[in-house]
Design an enzyme around this catalytic site. Structure first.
Site, PDB file in Angstrom:
ATOM      1  N   ASP A 175      -2.343   5.060  17.628  1.00 51.82           N
ATOM      2  CA  ASP A 175      -2.504   3.628  17.872  1.00 51.82           C
ATOM      3  C   ASP A 175      -1.483   3.181  18.927  1.00 51.82           C
ATOM      4  OD1 ASP A 175      -0.092   3.600  16.601  1.00 51.82           O
ATOM      5  OD2 ASP A 175      -0.638   2.143  15.072  1.00 51.82           O
ATOM      6  N   GLN A 233      -5.774  -4.813  14.635  1.00 57.66           N
ATOM      7  CA  GLN A 233      -5.708  -6.122  15.317  1.00 57.66           C
ATOM      8  C   GLN A 233      -4.892  -7.171  14.547  1.00 57.66           C
ATOM      9  OE1 GLN A 233      -7.367  -6.019  18.170  1.00 57.66           O
ATOM     10  NE2 GLN A 233      -8.826  -4.394  17.821  1.00 57.66           N
ATOM     11  N   THR A 234      -4.258  -6.837  13.438  1.00 54.11           N
ATOM     12  CA  THR A 234      -3.550  -7.860  12.657  1.00 54.11           C
ATOM     13  C   THR A 234      -2.148  -7.368  12.279  1.00 54.11           C
ATOM     14  OG1 THR A 234      -5.722  -8.332  11.719  1.00 54.11           O
ATOM     15  CG2 THR A 234      -3.875  -9.479  10.744  1.00 54.11           C
ATOM     16  N   CYS A 277      17.026   0.855  21.733  1.00 52.54           N
ATOM     17  CA  CYS A 277      17.328   2.281  21.890  1.00 52.54           C
ATOM     18  C   CYS A 277      18.649   2.671  21.219  1.00 52.54           C
ATOM     19  CB  CYS A 277      17.357   2.664  23.363  1.00 52.54           C
ATOM     20  SG  CYS A 277      15.822   2.223  24.200  1.00 52.54           S
ATOM     21  N   GLU A 308      -5.377   0.106   6.328  1.00 45.75           N
ATOM     22  CA  GLU A 308      -5.527   0.517   7.722  1.00 45.75           C
ATOM     23  C   GLU A 308      -6.599  -0.308   8.422  1.00 45.75           C
ATOM     24  OE1 GLU A 308      -3.732   2.201   9.632  1.00 45.75           O
ATOM     25  OE2 GLU A 308      -2.371   3.033   8.156  1.00 45.75           O
ATOM     26  N   GLY A 342     -10.222 -12.547  10.587  1.00 46.02           N
ATOM     27  CA  GLY A 342     -10.977 -12.364  11.833  1.00 46.02           C
ATOM     28  C   GLY A 342     -11.620 -10.992  11.927  1.00 46.02           C
ATOM     29  N   TYR A 343     -12.304 -10.754  13.037  1.00 41.57           N
ATOM     30  CA  TYR A 343     -12.982  -9.463  13.282  1.00 41.57           C
ATOM     31  C   TYR A 343     -13.787  -9.047  12.039  1.00 41.57           C
ATOM     32  CZ  TYR A 343      -9.604  -9.422  17.060  1.00 41.57           C
ATOM     33  OH  TYR A 343      -8.850  -9.777  18.141  1.00 41.57           O
ATOM     34  N   CYS A 368      17.872   3.813  17.864  1.00 42.21           N
ATOM     35  CA  CYS A 368      16.714   4.712  17.756  1.00 42.21           C
ATOM     36  C   CYS A 368      17.131   6.131  17.322  1.00 42.21           C
ATOM     37  CB  CYS A 368      15.993   4.773  19.092  1.00 42.21           C
ATOM     38  SG  CYS A 368      14.558   5.854  19.034  1.00 42.21           S
ATOM     39  N   TRP A 397       0.824  -1.214   0.000  1.00 46.85           N
ATOM     40  CA  TRP A 397       0.000   0.000   0.000  1.00 46.85           C
ATOM     41  C   TRP A 397       0.859   1.266   0.000  1.00 46.85           C
ATOM     42  CZ3 TRP A 397      -0.289  -4.022   3.388  1.00 46.85           C
ATOM     43  CH2 TRP A 397       0.320  -3.860   4.632  1.00 46.85           C
ATOM     44  N   ARG A 398       2.160   1.093   0.235  1.00 43.78           N
ATOM     45  CA  ARG A 398       3.056   2.255   0.103  1.00 43.78           C
ATOM     46  C   ARG A 398       3.667   2.299  -1.291  1.00 43.78           C
ATOM     47  NH1 ARG A 398       6.394   2.035   5.789  1.00 43.78           N
ATOM     48  NH2 ARG A 398       4.754   2.913   7.088  1.00 43.78           N
ATOM     49  N   TYR A 452      -8.972   6.890  14.772  1.00 41.45           N
ATOM     50  CA  TYR A 452      -7.680   6.445  14.230  1.00 41.45           C
ATOM     51  C   TYR A 452      -7.704   6.410  12.702  1.00 41.45           C
ATOM     52  CZ  TYR A 452      -3.843   3.684  12.659  1.00 41.45           C
ATOM     53  OH  TYR A 452      -2.740   3.291  11.967  1.00 41.45           O
TER      54      TYR A 452
HETATM   55  S1  SF4 Z   1      11.767   6.150  21.775  1.00 44.68           S
HETATM   56 FE1  SF4 Z   1      13.702   5.266  21.112  1.00 44.68          FE
HETATM   57  S2  SF4 Z   1      15.094   5.675  22.799  1.00 44.68           S
HETATM   58 FE2  SF4 Z   1      13.043   5.946  23.596  1.00 44.68          FE
HETATM   59  S3  SF4 Z   1      12.471   3.954  24.449  1.00 44.68           S
HETATM   60 FE3  SF4 Z   1      11.766   3.986  22.336  1.00 44.68          FE
HETATM   61  S4  SF4 Z   1      13.455   3.038  21.208  1.00 44.68           S
HETATM   62 FE4  SF4 Z   1      14.269   3.654  23.163  1.00 44.68          FE
END
Ligand code: SF4
Length: 408
Positions: free
Chosen positions: A212, A116-117, A272, A111, A155-156, A275, A98-99, A194
């Protein structure tokens, strides 16, 4: 090497003076800088964009450049988080059908399926569904039974029924084009806050939030929100924060949040280290990622017990059309009863099906049909079961019947 690159940057286009960069053409570069966590850069006014691009490209090789430059466009936390996230999304977004061929219709169907999936499950269903109903007109013109058949296994099923009803209304009332106005959108069947947010932001690039589980998890962690993450108060908090974070490129930003939640900021063990918004995340600083979001314990699910009678007549088996109201309405399934079954031809394995709020435990029996009165339904040969949209709750029973007939 690093010193040389710094020297080039400083001598060519950067100086140690606080100089506001006003030229909007620099925006792509800023995103690049943010995505690499280079948070501080001084850029002299009037430097040609090409010069900066070519110099910054060299920075790809100098990872410990991080934090050595000062970036002055805007030091606001939300602004920086925004560009870090969309910069990351440009490179790391998930490839999904879909992208690849984006359309309002595809956004809406995906969407609804994704509620739920999991994405991996949805992709095959989505491709099959779009092949059969490539436009909203095809969907509106189909009969409900066929739509349910193409939904079978997801489902659903109320989602599929609402999808069909909604397609009819959009075709009849809006000539096949979704309204972009939130008041009109939420009047359509199956479209709540949503989905309307997703259609408006992803489809129309309007400033709208689509809140969500992924979004709430990221927001509670970034801002170390320690109250119940599912309360009304929490929802207001999400709306307020998104109002500040939706700075530009609304479609991309909302999808970036979805992808970050799915790939990095996962429920258990968020990654993290990878991230892109870790510098702005309070929860990591407080070392509380395991504890946030706070979720109050769920109420336990109600367990309902049933017997199921599958009448057999000349190598056909009775399946019921679950007309009207109640669970799994307008779907097909085996007959459920609450009383006991005294005589039967064979007893199948008991099955369990878990819904959102309840659990069904079913003991199925095959019983010779002796002319008992029956609800709406049909006697069906095993080889024809796949022509009926049989609800997932009954699939394990159907599978056992097929096995007993040697068709599996
Ligand atoms: S936003 Fe990024 S840094 Fe913060 S908890 Fe989530 S993964 Fe970790």
């Amino acid at each position: 090497m690093i010193k040389k690159a710094v020297y080039i940057l400083l001598s060519e286009c950067i100086e140690y003076q606080d100089t506001e960069v006003e030229n909007e053409n620099y925006l792509p570069i800023f995103k690049k800088i943010y995505s690499q966590k280079i948070v501080h850069v001084y850029i002299k006014k009037g430097v040609k964009q090409e010069v900066i691009i070519s110099l910054l490209n060299q920075l790809d090789y100098f990872t410990d450049f991080t934090h050595t430059l000062t970036f002055l466009l805007d030091k606001n936390r939300e602004y920086r988080l925004f560009y870090s996230l969309v910069g990351w999304f440009d490179t790391w977004h998930r490839i999904m059908p879909w992208r690849t061929t984006p359309s309002l219709y595809g956004t809406w169907v995906s969407e609804i399926m994704l509620q739920q999936t999991q994405v991996v499950t949805v992709i095959n269903y989505y491709n099959r569904f779009m092949k059969r109903f490539p436009t909203i007109f095809d969907l509106a013109n189909a009969n409900e039974n066929e739509v349910l058949l193409y939904w079978q296994g997801l489902g659903y099923y109320s989602r599929a029924r609402n999808l069909h009803k909604c397609a009819k209304i959009v075709v009849e009332k809006y000539n096949g084009v979704f309204p972009s106005d939130i008041k009109e959108l939420v009047k359509l069947p199956g479209i709540g806050p949503y989905t309307s947010g997703a259609i408006r932001s992803i489809g129309y690039n309007q400033k709208a939030s689509a809140i969500d589980g992924n979004v709430t998890r990221i927001l509670t962690r970034v801002y170390a929100y320690t109250k119940d993450s599912k309360s009304k108060e929490a929802y207001l908090f999400y709306e307020n924060m998104l109002e500040r974070l939706l700075i530009d490129e609304y479609s991309k930003f909302n999808q970036a949040l979805m992808d970050l939640g799915a790939l990095i900021c996962k429920g258990k063990k968020p990654n993290c280290l990878l991230c892109p918004i870790e510098p702005f995340c309070d929860t990591t600083k407080l070392k509380m990622t395991e504890k946030i979001p706070m979720i109050l314990p769920k109420k336990s699910k109600v367990v309902e017990h049933y017997n199921s009678i599958i009448y057999k007549k000349n190598n056909t088996y009775f399946i019921e059309y679950r007309a009207g109201q109640g669970m799994l309405k307008n779907m097909w399934g085996t007959l459920l009863i609450e009383g006991s079954v005294i005589s039967y031809q064979s007893k199948l394995q008991p099955i369990k099906h878990v819904f959102t709020h309840k659990i069904w435990k079913i003991q199925p029996y095959i019983v010779d049909y002796l002319g008992e009165s029956l609800p709406k339904g049909e006697f069906v040969k095993v080889s024809h079961f796949q022509e009926f949209p049989i609800a997932k709750a009954f699939q394990k029973i159907i599978y056992q019947i097929q096995e007993s007939e040697g068709t599996n």
